[in-house]
Scaffold this motif. Sequence first.
Motif, short mmCIF file in Angstrom:
data_model
loop_
_atom_site.label_atom_id
_atom_site.label_comp_id
_atom_site.label_asym_id
_atom_site.label_seq_id
_atom_site.Cartn_x
_atom_site.Cartn_y
_atom_site.Cartn_z
N THR A 77 79.96 70.85 70.55
CA THR A 77 78.93 71.27 69.61
C THR A 77 78.10 72.26 70.08
O THR A 77 77.25 72.93 69.74
N GLN A 79 75.34 71.68 72.00
CA GLN A 79 74.20 70.96 72.02
C GLN A 79 74.12 69.75 72.73
O GLN A 79 75.14 69.24 73.31
N ASP A 81 71.55 67.18 71.98
CA ASP A 81 71.07 66.09 71.34
C ASP A 81 71.69 66.21 69.73
O ASP A 81 71.65 67.51 69.50
N TRP A 82 71.52 64.97 69.10
CA TRP A 82 72.13 65.18 67.86
C TRP A 82 71.34 64.14 66.97
O TRP A 82 70.56 63.32 67.48
N ILE A 86 75.78 60.38 64.78
CA ILE A 86 76.28 61.62 64.80
C ILE A 86 76.96 61.81 63.57
O ILE A 86 77.24 62.93 63.07
N ASP A 89 75.03 63.48 59.66
CA ASP A 89 75.14 64.89 59.35
C ASP A 89 76.41 64.80 58.37
O ASP A 89 77.70 64.92 59.05
N SER A 92 79.30 67.37 58.96
CA SER A 92 79.93 67.60 60.44
C SER A 92 81.36 67.13 60.50
O SER A 92 81.86 66.00 59.71
N ASN A 117 80.08 63.61 70.31
CA ASN A 117 80.01 65.05 70.28
C ASN A 117 79.47 65.29 71.83
O ASN A 117 79.01 64.48 72.56
N HIS A 214 71.89 61.53 74.66
CA HIS A 214 71.39 61.29 73.15
C HIS A 214 70.05 60.86 73.04
O HIS A 214 69.56 59.57 72.93
N SER A 252 76.99 62.42 73.06
CA SER A 252 76.24 61.47 72.29
C SER A 252 76.25 59.92 72.72
O SER A 252 77.29 59.69 73.68
#
Length: 320
Positions: A77, A79, A81-82, A86, A89, A92, A117, A214, A252
């Motif tokens: 991703t 990223q 943090d999510w 997860i 979203d 996703s 993620n 996370h 995550s």
Amino acid sequence: MAGILRKFNSVVFGNEPQNEVGIDQIPPADCIVSDTCLSCPMPCDDHKQYPSYLQFDRDSPLLGSMKPYGRHIMISTGQSDWPEHIDDDTSSLAAALTEVLKEKKADKGELRNFITNTSALNCHSSSNDANDVIIMPDNILVSNVTPDRAHEFYDRFIGIPMPTWEDDEMKKKSNHPDLHQNGNQDGNGQRNGNGDGMQVYPVPYKTMILICSHRRRDKRCGITAPILAAEFDNILRDKDMTEDDAGILLVSHVGGHKFAGNVICYIHEGMTGIWYGRVNTCHCQAIIEETLQQGKVIKDLYRGAMTHSFGESQVNRLRW
């Protein structure tokens, strides 16, 4: 009745109830490192420490504190943090795959598939709505995975027999049959051509260090992960180890925030996944030297492992 007795023992004798642990989760005796000198004396002035306001569980048993699983599906991703969950979203890939896995598990009752993620960038996918996905223990990277391809992804890569230690082909790096289809490979094992369908590549890391970061799920992981990642990176640089030798990814929720820092190491070309808890910066060098380089399990940090990480033989497994 057994549950009542466990609770009675805990209250009366002060014994912490032990987690139920299958023999598959117990490493062979010759793989275990129990040297108490693998970390620094406390207090340590040589390594950055976690903020004092963070509260951790330092008493509960670590062994058996994670849920065994068959495959680990890691979604790139870019990223660290999510959302708290997860799959919150709904647009996703994580949400789409979660729905497919729920549906298929009800049908087959198979080993748990574990989705996270990751902070990895999408280096191979050719469209904005697609993700690169790493799968262990298959040790492959699949590109151009989109939410609307979740069922196809499952059928091609997840709903197939697990690789085993006895499968000679699976001991070689990234021998999924799709790696050799639909086009020629270049010297890096990548396919030539610009197709936007799902394509298979070798995982670009010989070993992997995954750190739960996370923060929106629990700030302990969000705060400890960057500190650990920096220390791991420093040690790898000191040893002249590149990202090809050991990839560091932030991931995550893996469960067990109270045991932060939480680290998963993949070695043996993805066939072994070792989970550690209560990791601090003083442990990073030992994890690299003992686990990544020697294939050993550090007993004091060990939470459990991916199913069949130590082969299917139960010989020489000693519980503790």
